[in-house]
Every structure is written in C-alpha cells, then in structure tokens.
Design an enzyme around this catalytic site. Structure first.
Site, PDB file in Angstrom:
ATOM      1  N   TYR A 137       0.818  -1.199   0.000  1.00  7.51           N
ATOM      2  CA  TYR A 137       0.000   0.000   0.000  1.00  7.51           C
ATOM      3  C   TYR A 137       0.861   1.263   0.000  1.00  7.51           C
ATOM      4  O   TYR A 137       0.434   2.328   0.446  1.00  7.51           O
ATOM      5  CB  TYR A 137      -0.971  -0.012   1.182  1.00  7.51           C
ATOM      6  CG  TYR A 137      -2.254  -0.743   0.837  1.00  7.51           C
ATOM      7  CD1 TYR A 137      -3.410  -0.050   0.521  1.00  7.51           C
ATOM      8  CD2 TYR A 137      -2.276  -2.124   0.768  1.00  7.51           C
ATOM      9  CE1 TYR A 137      -4.573  -0.711   0.170  1.00  7.51           C
ATOM     10  CE2 TYR A 137      -3.424  -2.808   0.415  1.00  7.51           C
ATOM     11  CZ  TYR A 137      -4.578  -2.096   0.116  1.00  7.51           C
ATOM     12  OH  TYR A 137      -5.723  -2.763  -0.251  1.00  7.51           O
ATOM     13  N   GLY A 250     -10.135  -5.758  -4.691  1.00  9.70           N
ATOM     14  CA  GLY A 250      -8.791  -6.197  -5.073  1.00  9.70           C
ATOM     15  C   GLY A 250      -8.149  -7.061  -4.006  1.00  9.70           C
ATOM     16  O   GLY A 250      -7.433  -8.025  -4.321  1.00  9.70           O
ATOM     17  N   ASP A 251      -8.398  -6.749  -2.743  1.00  4.81           N
ATOM     18  CA  ASP A 251      -7.870  -7.564  -1.650  1.00  4.81           C
ATOM     19  C   ASP A 251      -8.516  -8.945  -1.654  1.00  4.81           C
ATOM     20  O   ASP A 251      -7.844  -9.957  -1.435  1.00  4.81           O
ATOM     21  CB  ASP A 251      -8.132  -6.872  -0.311  1.00  4.81           C
ATOM     22  CG  ASP A 251      -7.455  -5.511  -0.223  1.00  4.81           C
ATOM     23  OD1 ASP A 251      -6.233  -5.451  -0.432  1.00  4.81           O
ATOM     24  OD2 ASP A 251      -8.143  -4.517   0.038  1.00  4.81           O
ATOM     25  N   ARG A 252      -9.829  -8.976  -1.890  1.00  6.38           N
ATOM     26  CA  ARG A 252     -10.531 -10.261  -1.976  1.00  6.38           C
ATOM     27  C   ARG A 252      -9.974 -11.093  -3.124  1.00  6.38           C
ATOM     28  O   ARG A 252      -9.792 -12.313  -3.002  1.00  6.38           O
ATOM     29  CB  ARG A 252     -12.018 -10.011  -2.162  1.00  6.38           C
ATOM     30  CG  ARG A 252     -12.904 -11.235  -2.340  1.00  6.38           C
ATOM     31  CD  ARG A 252     -13.042 -12.042  -1.070  1.00  6.38           C
ATOM     32  NE  ARG A 252     -12.022 -13.077  -0.944  1.00  6.38           N
ATOM     33  CZ  ARG A 252     -11.938 -13.906   0.087  1.00  6.38           C
ATOM     34  NH1 ARG A 252     -12.795 -13.791   1.091  1.00  6.38           N
ATOM     35  NH2 ARG A 252     -10.995 -14.816   0.142  1.00  6.38           N
TER      36      ARG A 252
END
Length: 453
Positions: A137, A250-252
C-alpha cells in the site's frame, strides 16, 4: 495450509449515517452520523478476509504506537501478527457514508514516512508460509531490502502473489502473479488512460519488466486479464453484478488467488475462482459484509452449501451423515457405499480431497479428474446432498468444521486406520463402516481403461 500476508496496514473508519438535507453554508449534503466502526485496512484487510474464510493466516507488518495504532490492533484481534516498528503515524482513512453510499473520504497520516526495517522475527515468519501475499500500500515495507532478500528465494518454492502499488517498488523477480488493477497497470506501464483494450498491452509490458510468471490485471466488472510468458493474453469474464462501493475487491481477489495457487490449482482456474469470489464479496455488500457473521463456506457445485445443509438438517432435528475420500473415477463401489451411508441419516455430505491433497496421497499423476468434475459427479447422485472440498491430507479439519453425527467409511478400514473416530467422539458423534465391495477400485478401473486405449 498457511498463508502469510506481508504488507502495510491501515486503519479504516466507516461513519454511517443519513443525508436528508443540504448544508446552508453550501450545496453539500449534511450527514447525520449514527455509527462509526473501525476495521483493519490494507494488508490487514487481506488477513481478515482469509481468517474469516477459516484459513491459517499470519500477518507480517509494521505498526506504530499512536492512538490509531491501538484501534488498529483491536481490529486485528484474532489474527496472528508479527510486527516491527513503522516509525510513522498510523494511516487512517475515514469514509463517510449516507444510505450506504460514500459521500467523502478523509485521509490522515498518509504522508510518506521512513522505510520500515523488518525485524528478525518478521523475516523468520516468511519461512513458515505455504503461500505469500504481498499487499503493498505504498508505505515502504515492500521496498525494505531485507524483506526483499528474504522473499527472493521463496518465489521459487511457493506461490507468491504481489499486489503492487504505484507508490511502491516493483515486485521481486519471479513471483507467481502480480495483480495490479487497470488504472494502476496503465500508470505503471506508462500507457495513456484507456479501457480494457489496453489491459493486455499493460500486462505484457509489466510481465516482461518485472520478470514475473504472470501479470493479472483486474478489470472490475469486466473480470481480469491474464498475461503469462509466451502466451496470448487470456480474458476472464466476471459475473454480471452491480456494486456502489468496490472497496476491498482487489484484496478479496488477491486472497482468493493465493489460496487457489497454494492448493495446486492452475493459474487460470485460480483466477476464475478469484474473479467469482470478488464479485460475490461485492454482491454481499463488500467491506460492510465483514461486520456481519460469516456466511457458511460456499462449496464446489451449483449453489450447494454443505455447512448450510448441515445446519438446516440439525434445525429440523435430523441426523447429519458424512463420508470422505478422493472419489477419483466414480465407480459402482463408490455408489453403493454412498447410498448405504445416506440411509443412516437425513443428509449426506461428502468430504472430498482437493486436487493438491490427492497428489500428496497418490502421486503426481493423480487425480485423473479435477476436483470440480469430481464434485459435480458426486452431486449428480441422488444420495449426495452436498460436497465439502478440503486441502489437507486427512479430513480432521473438515470434520471439525462440519461436526457430523455419523462418519461413514468402507468396511475395508479397521478402527486403528481411522484416527478421526476419536475426533467424532469428542462431540458425541460416532464412526461406522458400511459393506466393502472388493474388485471395485479406482486403480483397477484406471488400469482397465488404459488397456482399451
């Protein structure tokens, strides 16, 4: 299977309220705040998703010691964390929502800080992984030389999924997949803004530059674009759905992709599954759904959910029966065993060894059929109510989740060959056997098929 998530963590604050009027000071909505909730963002969100899925997850990150960090640590409760000092304030992103729609986002503490220095414990934790997700990040952890040196040899042994950030470094050479979204991919590839048509160009440029096995550009509602070395770009469509807030998609996607690759599935199959899970996540409400109790795990097959089948059977006062195995090339012996098991209760759930599990048990040439086809054939049998796919070599973890009343095995097993029998006893269940039918086996059937060409 242990998934190690490495990367920057943030504190996300969600202010929920209603907007029924405009401010007299200007044409902006007035939000009457009703509730403020805090959750882990960035790499913390990836770890939370995996933990919610029931995965063995370890988060490697850098944390501050300010007030926001205290709230962040509370939001990470229940997740194993190995952390060093960040040397910078905790980034806080506050989303103000009205009627479920974001009105504005306020960021605090997001200015660039000093490069975090990984501790020996952080570096040592990487070696415990069956797969790694680098959730960058842009806060500097992914650029730390010691961390990159520790990751470099691991990319040759386990799947490493790298979710890059425009303000972060290039992925380490050789990662299994890098997963930028389309705006990120276009920006990092130096291309002008464009649509999905430019995704393939960006993916090819980045794959070559990063020397990764693949680049998978996520395209939101359009799905994803895969670019592997020497292959044509492959488009993976997404299910049709609409979502007002795509935060966390996007994390999923990265979390699901890493699990698929760690399970031994192909890149294409893993991306297809990750696209579907990202769409399902948004359809369920996105990050807001994380505040609700976890839904039963969705299993292989057309809408069949083993955990829900078991719960509904118990609520009706019925008996839950389970059996397990590889079921590679379904034959008459399997059908008779399954039919006999179903007669012992009110539902039958099959605990099915995943492809990776079968390979560990029977060798690299097995399974003959992949887990999706094996599950589909089992579900086609009238006596089978649901299928639960598990990655471990033995079914104990699956049984612990399912907690059937009766566990059934073929009569060729003896008590000392069934260590799960003691596990069943721990919640009052029992293990029984049903008649075994000799001369009917997958190995024999495979040999016969080989003879006829």
């Amino acid at each position: 299977m242990r998934i190690v998530v490495v990367g920057d963590v943030l504190l996300d604050a969600d202010v929920e309220g209603a907007a029924t009027r405009l401010s007299p000071d200007g044409p902006v909505p007035v939000v009457d705040a009703a509730e403020t909730t805090y959750r882990a963002g960035g790499a913390g969100l990836v770890a939370r998703m995996l933990a919610r899925d029931g995965r063995d997850v370890l988060l490697v990150t850098a944390l501050s010691d300010d007030d926001a960090s205290s709230r962040l640590r509370e939001a990470l409760d229940g997740i194993r964390v190995v952390a060093g000092p960040s040397g910078a304030p905790t980034p806080v992103k506050t989303r103000i929502r009205a009627g479920g729609q974001s009105v504005v986002r306020v960021d605090e503490g997001c200015a660039p800080g000093p490069l975090p220095v990984p501790t020996p414990d952080m570096l040592e934790a990487l070696g415990t992984a069956d797969a790694i997700i680098v959730a960058d990040y842009g806060r500097g952890l992914a650029a730390a030389p010691a961390l990159r040196d520790a990751l470099a040899p691991l990319v040759h042994r386990i799947p490493v999924v790298w979710d890059p950030h425009p303000a972060g470094p290039d992925p380490v050479d050789g990662v299994a997949a890098a997963t930028p979204n389309l705006p990120e991919a276009l920006r990092m590839a130096g291309l002008a803004k464009g649509g999905t048509g430019e995704a393939a160009l960006a993916a090819a440029e980045l794959r070559s530059r990063w020397n990764s096995h693949a680049v998978v550009v996520t395209l939101g509602a359009e799905g994803a674009m895969i670019q592997k070395e020497g292959d044509l770009p492959q488009a993976i469509p997404a299910p049709a759905m609409g979502a007002a807030d795509t935060c966390g998609a996007g994390d999923r996607f990265a979390a699901s992709l890493a699990v698929g690759l760690a399970s031994g599935r192909s890149l294409t199959a893993s991306v297809e599954d990750a696209v579907g899970q990202a769409a399902a996540f948004l359809a369920a409400g996105g990050v807001a759904s994380l505040r609700r109790d976890a839904a039963p795990v969705q299993l292989r097959g057309p809408g069949v959910d083993a955990m829900r089948v078991a719960a509904q059977t118990r609520e009706a006062g019925g008996t839950v029966v389970a059996t397990g195995g590889c079921f590679d090339l379904l034959h008459a012996g399997h059908a008779r065993t399954l039919a006999a098991a179903r007669k012992l209760g009110d539902c039958l759930i099959v605990c099915l060894n995943s492809d990776a599990s079968v390979r560990r048990l029977k060798g690299e040439e097995r399974p003959i059929m992949n887990q999706e086809d094996r599950a589909e054939l089992l579900l086609a049998l009238e006596c089978v109510d649901a299928v639960l796919v598990f990655d471990e070599s033995t079914p104990e973890t699956a049984l612990e989740r399912l907690r059937p009343d009766i566990w059934v095995k073929g009569g060729d097993y003896t008590a000392d060959q069934l260590p799960e029998a003691r596990l069943l006893q721990s919640w009052g269940g029992q293990t029984v056997t049903v008649p075994y039918y000799p001369a009917r086996s997958t190995t024999g059937l495979a040999a016969a098929l080989e003879k006829v060409g």
